[in-house]
Write an enzyme that holds these catalytic residues in place. Structure first.
Site, PDB file in Angstrom:
ATOM      1  N   ASP A 103       0.834  -1.188   0.000  1.00 25.13           N
ATOM      2  CA  ASP A 103       0.000   0.000   0.000  1.00 25.13           C
ATOM      3  C   ASP A 103       0.877   1.250   0.000  1.00 25.13           C
ATOM      4  OD1 ASP A 103      -2.231  -1.625   0.187  1.00 25.13           O
ATOM      5  OD2 ASP A 103      -2.408  -1.422   2.362  1.00 25.13           O
ATOM      6  N   ARG A 104       0.336   2.340  -0.466  1.00 24.98           N
ATOM      7  CA  ARG A 104       1.087   3.601  -0.543  1.00 24.98           C
ATOM      8  C   ARG A 104       1.757   3.964   0.784  1.00 24.98           C
ATOM      9  NH1 ARG A 104      -2.508   8.768  -0.836  1.00 24.98           N
ATOM     10  NH2 ARG A 104      -2.719   8.110   1.345  1.00 24.98           N
TER      11      ARG A 104
END
Length: 220
Positions: A61-62
């Site tokens: 995930d970012r």
């Protein structure tokens, strides 16, 4: 191609392993066309005069920091994809969860599916969800938080975040799954260790990325 800093832990002619910072997505997306690992690697290879096709083998995930594998050609990418599918890439994550996790060691086995009404969120879905298994162990407790080591048997979207919230100990800073995420600016999740057999040479590979400073500060 965008000139961005890269923390390359390992590189050979077949693959590289990166320590991804929090806040940098793996791929470009709507309204974020340049700040991604793909953009940074495109520049990295362009500056060497080498062709580049982005093949990330374990996406993060970012706002999750830590280790991720990128293959450098189709053969290593295909083999690594199969290795991931057959659970031959072993990952350990470190997370900081709310409260004192009890019991201090265990396995969470709860199927995950899409949450109705959203394309982003996942939820425990006993009727239609896909099998999801997370093994966890508390490493340290401090400031009302628990530093937890987690190993995945499956790699479902948001698996750690949903599973920890499901047992009542959501991750600090997780605005999706923690109703009181606090002021930490991201989910406190870090991909700390990777081990796998090299897809071409067969050599065992092991990599570690220390807990980033922002997460360390939560425990001091």
């Amino acid at each position: 191609p965008t000139k961005l800093p890269l923390d390359i832990i390992y590189e050979d002619e077949d693959l590289l392993v990166l320590n991804k910072p929090a806040g940098m997505p793996i791929h470009p997306s709507l309204n974020n066309y340049t700040n991604s690992i793909a953009n940074a690697l495109a520049y990295y290879f362009q500056s060497q005069g080498k062709p580049f096709i982005f093949r990330c083998c374990n996406r993060l995930d970012r706002d999750t920091s830590g280790l991720t594998i990128v293959s450098k050609h189709l053969v290593s990418g295909s083999i690594l994809s199969d290795m991931t599918k057959y659970r031959e890439v072993h990952r350990e994550y470190l997370a900081i969860a709310r409260g004192s996790v009890t019991p201090s060691e265990g396995t969470i086995q709860a199927p995950l599916g899409r949450k109705e009404g959203t394309i982003i969120e996942r939820t425990v879905d006993w009727e239609h969800g896909e099998d999801a298994v997370t093994h966890y162990k508390v490493v340290k407790e401090a400031n009302g938080h628990s530093l937890v080591s987690l190993r995945l048997e499956t790699g479902r979207t948001h698996q750690i975040r949903v599973h920890m919230a499901y047992i009542g100990h959501p991750l600090l800073g997780d605005t999706l799954y923690n109703k009181t995420p606090g002021t930490f600016p991201r989910q406190a999740l870090h991909s700390a260790s990777l081990s796998f057999v090299h897809p071409i040479t067969g050599e065992p590979l092991n990599f570690h990325a220390p807990l980033p400073e922002d997460m360390q500060n939560l425990l001091t």
